[in-house]
Design an enzyme around this catalytic site. Structure first.
Site: not given
Ligand code: TRH
Length: 397
Positions: A23, A283
């Site tokens: 999010d 996402e």
């Molecule tokens: O973390 P996610 O599973 O996030 C979401 C939420 O669960 C949300 O509620 C749901 O609606 C959505 O998924 C579908 O996965 P996502 O979307 O890939 O987000 C991870 C974020 O974290 C992304 O912006 C990349 C960041 N990130 C970092 O900045 N550093 C890191 O080391 C990692 C592994 C990720």
């Protein structure tokens, strides 16, 4: 309220962190891009500064208001009741139907002209999205209309988040071998690990990680798996035999597993650019993997009644139409394969996927081109905002 009523000069994004980092990850990228590429004053309201801090270490978790990368970040707590029309931005975006404060909505109704109000929805490749993109919804009591804005994979949707400078930055990094090596060495990677097949692993806890580790371990060529701390913790810990803390590394057979710290968002992009295969989730990392130009496998966010399998198939129907190996491994990874294959033997699936890597890389480049033909999400969103504002301006003449 800004003096220039016919163009967006101020914009507010409201982000409620439901769980994890997607999010805030999406809202933060959108906020930065809107500010940088449109010269708009952007305020990002976030209810959870700790999650924000993890992807953006500059965030001060104790600050009510702070400036980061030109964006005003505000801690969204219980400010309801304090808003007047003067506090309202020209464009108001609520992320994922997050219910912005009723007091803010009441103040929006006092503005003249009224702000453009959008609900930015979650990403899905399903066909119904096209029919709902930009649909209006009138407020039951107040003279306000909210519009649904859907990201997506076709020209009848809002497209995908993609900054104007992204491809140049990525290509510059990927073509500079010493920059890639220095970046990976920063995690303690050895030269041998850099020469192996590098796989980044970001997934939910229920992915069949242990089976995949077993496959890589027994394989015929070295694999290095880079996994952020806390991800697939049980399987990683079982493999390592010790706590899966950042910096821990373990080797068995052909597989090296290295636990990385959770890095700042721009470094996560670089990690995707530096690896040969990326396992991503949710996402935001899912979209970034598409821009990395490397093969990827998506672990979709789980939903009740396996609704996520429908969404997964809808995406694979667009992305992996001609790539059976991608499709089969993706379905397996998500427990969505039919019958006995559901959690079956991964060895054949992995081998076929690996054999297809050169073809997948070509297809990924073609896919990027296709997606960018629709324009990027932030630009499409601003185009839509301007079209609504010009209608309002005409009606006011
Ligand atoms: O973390 P996610 O599973 O996030 C979401 C939420 O669960 C949300 O509620 C749901 O609606 C959505 O998924 C579908 O996965 P996502 O979307 O890939 O987000 C991870 C974020 O974290 C992304 O912006 C990349 C960041 N990130 C970092 O900045 N550093 C890191 O080391 C990692 C592994 C990720």
């Amino acid at each position: 309220m800004s003096a220039n009523k016919n163009s967006a000069t101020s914009l507010a994004i409201f982000c409620k962190v439901v769980d994890n980092y997607g999010d805030i990850g999406i809202c933060w990228r959108l906020a930065r891009q809107l500010h940088r590429e449109n010269e708009i004053s952007v305020t990002l309201w976030v209810d959870d500064l700790h999650s924000f801090h993890r992807i953006c270490p500059e965030v001060d978790v104790g600050a009510e208001e702070q400036q980061i990368a030109g964006v005003t970040a505000r801690h969204w707590r219980d400010q309801d009741g304090v808003f007047t029309a003067g506090d309202i931005a020209d464009v108001v975006i609520e992320f994922f139907g997050c219910d912005i404060p009723p007091g803010y909505i009441a103040a929006m109704a006092q503005c003249n002209p009224r702000p453009v109000w959008l609900n930015l929805e979650g990403l899905s490749a399903e066909e119904w999205v096209e029919g709902c993109h930009t649909l209006p919804s009138s407020h039951p009591r107040l003279p306000l209309t909210k519009y649904f804005f859907f990201p997506g994979f076709t020209s009848k949707t809002g497209g995908l988040l993609h900054e104007a400078s992204l491809d140049v930055e990525r290509q510059r990094f990927q073509s500079d071998q010493s920059a890639v090596a220095a970046f990976l060495a920063g995690f303690g990677m050895t030269t041998a690990e850099m020469m192996s097949l590098k796989v980044s692993l970001f997934c939910y806890g229920h992915a069949p990680v242990a089976a995949m580790f077993d496959q890589w371990q027994r394989g015929d060529s070295p694999v290095t798996c880079l996994v952020p701390e806390g991800v697939a913790a049980q399987a990683v810990q079982a493999f390592l035999g010790v706590d899966a803390k950042a910096g821990t590394v373990g080797r068995k057979g052909m597989l090296t597993v290295r636990v990385l710290p959770f890095v700042a968002q721009p470094d996560y992009d670089k990690l995707l650019w530096a690896c040969d295969i990326n396992f991503v989730r949710g996402e935001d990392s899912f979209v970034r993997a598409q821009w990395a130009g490397k093969a990827f496998i998506w672990h979709i966010y789980p939903q009740d009644e396996n609704l996520h399998h429908v969404k997964l198939r809808a995406f694979l129907g667009r992305y992996a139409m001609h790539q059976e190996s991608v499709r089969a491994l993706s379905l397996y990874w998500n427990g969505a394969a039919a019958g006995a294959d559901a959690w079956g033997d991964v060895s054949g699936l992995w081998q076929r996927f690996k054999d297809d890597l050169p073809e997948i890389a070509n297809w990924t480049a073609e896919w990027q081109g296709r997606m960018l033909e629709h324009g990027d999400l932030a630009s499409n969103l601003m185009k839509f905002v301007r079209s609504l504002q010009s209608v309002t301006a005409e009606n006011n003449v």
